[in-house]
Design a protein around this motif. Structure first.
Motif, mmCIF file in Angstrom:
data_model
loop_
_atom_site.group_PDB
_atom_site.id
_atom_site.type_symbol
_atom_site.label_atom_id
_atom_site.label_comp_id
_atom_site.label_asym_id
_atom_site.label_seq_id
_atom_site.Cartn_x
_atom_site.Cartn_y
_atom_site.Cartn_z
ATOM 1 N N ARG A 176 35.702 29.854 -126.594
ATOM 2 C CA ARG A 176 34.997 30.327 -125.404
ATOM 3 C C ARG A 176 33.505 30.462 -125.665
ATOM 4 N N ILE A 177 32.729 30.161 -124.636
ATOM 5 C CA ILE A 177 31.285 30.364 -124.629
ATOM 6 C C ILE A 177 30.948 31.124 -123.355
ATOM 7 N N ASN A 186 28.509 36.693 -115.423
ATOM 8 C CA ASN A 186 28.784 35.971 -116.661
ATOM 9 C C ASN A 186 29.525 34.681 -116.329
ATOM 10 N N ALA A 187 29.065 33.592 -116.866
ATOM 11 C CA ALA A 187 29.753 32.304 -116.729
ATOM 12 C C ALA A 187 30.439 32.010 -118.054
ATOM 13 N N THR A 188 31.766 31.969 -118.028
ATOM 14 C CA THR A 188 32.533 31.725 -119.249
ATOM 15 C C THR A 188 33.077 30.302 -119.238
ATOM 16 N N PHE A 189 32.792 29.591 -120.300
ATOM 17 C CA PHE A 189 33.195 28.191 -120.439
ATOM 18 C C PHE A 189 34.210 28.066 -121.572
ATOM 19 N N THR A 190 35.127 27.115 -121.416
ATOM 20 C CA THR A 190 36.078 26.783 -122.472
ATOM 21 C C THR A 190 35.713 25.429 -123.053
ATOM 22 N N VAL A 191 35.654 25.371 -124.375
ATOM 23 C CA VAL A 191 35.263 24.131 -125.057
ATOM 24 C C VAL A 191 36.334 23.059 -124.851
ATOM 25 N N ASP A 192 35.908 21.903 -124.406
ATOM 26 C CA ASP A 192 36.793 20.746 -124.253
ATOM 27 C C ASP A 192 36.793 19.885 -125.514
ATOM 28 N N SER A 193 35.611 19.672 -126.077
ATOM 29 C CA SER A 193 35.500 18.846 -127.272
ATOM 30 C C SER A 193 34.178 19.132 -127.967
ATOM 31 N N VAL A 194 34.134 18.795 -129.237
ATOM 32 C CA VAL A 194 32.922 18.936 -130.045
ATOM 33 C C VAL A 194 32.755 17.625 -130.808
ATOM 34 N N LYS A 195 31.626 16.968 -130.631
ATOM 35 C CA LYS A 195 31.456 15.645 -131.222
ATOM 36 C C LYS A 195 30.084 15.503 -131.868
ATOM 37 N N SER A 196 30.015 14.565 -132.799
ATOM 38 C CA SER A 196 28.769 14.258 -133.492
ATOM 39 C C SER A 196 28.368 12.829 -133.153
ATOM 40 N N TYR A 197 27.103 12.653 -132.802
ATOM 41 C CA TYR A 197 26.589 11.342 -132.433
ATOM 42 C C TYR A 197 25.354 11.005 -133.277
ATOM 43 N N PRO A 198 25.249 9.782 -133.766
ATOM 44 C CA PRO A 198 23.978 9.376 -134.375
ATOM 45 C C PRO A 198 22.854 9.525 -133.348
ATOM 46 N N LYS A 199 21.693 9.962 -133.812
ATOM 47 C CA LYS A 199 20.591 10.149 -132.866
ATOM 48 C C LYS A 199 20.173 8.849 -132.202
ATOM 49 N N THR A 200 20.472 7.733 -132.837
ATOM 50 C CA THR A 200 20.164 6.437 -132.237
ATOM 51 C C THR A 200 21.135 6.074 -131.122
ATOM 52 N N SER A 201 22.226 6.851 -130.988
ATOM 53 C CA SER A 201 23.219 6.573 -129.945
ATOM 54 C C SER A 201 23.524 7.845 -129.155
ATOM 55 N N PHE A 202 22.497 8.632 -128.898
ATOM 56 C CA PHE A 202 22.712 9.879 -128.167
ATOM 57 C C PHE A 202 23.292 9.595 -126.780
ATOM 58 N N PRO A 203 24.376 10.293 -126.385
ATOM 59 C CA PRO A 203 25.079 9.979 -125.131
ATOM 60 C C PRO A 203 24.435 10.668 -123.929
ATOM 61 N N SER A 204 23.287 10.175 -123.517
ATOM 62 C CA SER A 204 22.529 10.828 -122.451
ATOM 63 C C SER A 204 23.340 10.996 -121.165
ATOM 64 N N GLU A 205 24.140 9.987 -120.833
ATOM 65 C CA GLU A 205 24.918 10.065 -119.599
ATOM 66 C C GLU A 205 25.944 11.189 -119.671
ATOM 67 N N LEU A 206 26.580 11.340 -120.832
ATOM 68 C CA LEU A 206 27.598 12.373 -120.977
ATOM 69 C C LEU A 206 26.990 13.769 -121.002
ATOM 70 N N VAL A 207 25.767 13.877 -121.457
ATOM 71 C CA VAL A 207 25.120 15.183 -121.549
ATOM 72 C C VAL A 207 24.396 15.535 -120.252
ATOM 73 N N TYR A 208 23.602 14.605 -119.741
ATOM 74 C CA TYR A 208 22.757 14.885 -118.588
ATOM 75 C C TYR A 208 23.259 14.304 -117.282
#
Length: 244
Positions: A176-177, A186-208
């Motif tokens: 929980r966050i 308070n807005a409580t969020f549940t984590v769906d996933s945690v991932k690591s991306y090379p900075k050269t392949s940052f997933p802008s669409e998934l984040v923004y």
């Protein structure tokens, strides 16, 4: 520090046109400290999921000069189109700036500052002397609104050591966050996933990119520390959904 230009439509799930979305200046030394280290820093915990090129390839669009980050041309989401009656859905909240972020599993209870865009068009990041604070990218949705709210923070600092999100990679699905807001909710969020991306392949669409539900993205640096570049090679991204 590598910087890129940013934009967005204040208060709405927003449209990235051209070079409008960035990786929050985390491709350079800005998220770890600017001082030369005499030895590599302690390596922060890394998520189990290492995203591959196939996933980041979904970010189609324009590459921001100097970062190699592909930028998606997103269509804005109409907030009224989200269906709050869908099974398991939690009604979205109105806009309100976050004040603190709490992540019990990793012992985070930090103030959240509001970040915007510098006069040169680059995204602001928390000052290194305040590396224990997180930052909310305010041109995007606020936590609890429909869309992807983005909160960023340093992983460590050459001067201060481990920073606010040093242990972010240790989070797991189901954690929980909780984000406290200026309106007292308070807005409580549940984590769906945690991932690591090379900075050269940052997933802008998934984040923004556009989303039809209230979501949260928490971002920091991770992976191997490149001593010559004084930077970590990856970004850790936590994907979470509003659940309370």
């Amino acid at each position: 520090m590598t910087r890129a230009r940013a934009g967005g439509r204040h208060g709405k799930p927003w449209r990235a046109a051209g070079a409008a979305l960035v990786l929050l200046a985390m491709a350079g030394a800005g998220m770890i400290g600017a001082s030369v280290r005499s030895a590599p820093p302690p390596r922060p915990p890394q998520p189990l999921a290492q995203a591959g090129p196939a996933e980041s390839d979904r970010t189609a669009g324009v590459t921001v000069e100097g970062t190699g980050v592909a930028i998606a041309d997103q269509v804005p989401i109409d907030e009224e189109s989200a269906d709050p009656s869908a099974p398991g859905a939690v009604p979205a909240l109105p806009r309100s700036a976050p004040t603190t972020i709490s992540i019990p599993r990793i012992g985070v209870n930090a103030d959240v500052m509001t970040l915007g865009i510098d006069p040169d068009g680059t995204v602001q990041v928390p000052p290194l002397e305040q590396a224990q604070r997180a930052g909310w990218y305010s041109p995007g949705p606020s936590p609890g609104e429909v869309g992807n709210a983005v909160i960023v923070g340093h992983v460590d600092s050459a001067k201060l050591g481990p920073a606010v999100f040093f242990d972010l990679g240790a989070l797991k699905p189901g954690d929980r966050i909780t984000v406290a807001r200026q309106d007292g909710r308070n807005a409580t969020f549940t984590v769906d996933s945690v991932k690591s991306y090379p900075k050269t392949s940052f997933p802008s669409e998934l984040v923004y990119g556009a989303s039809d539900k209230p979501s949260l993205r928490v971002v920091t640096c991770g992976g191997v520390f490149d001593r010559s570049a004084r930077s970590y090679l990856d970004n850790i991204v936590v994907f979470a959904t509003l659940t309370a």
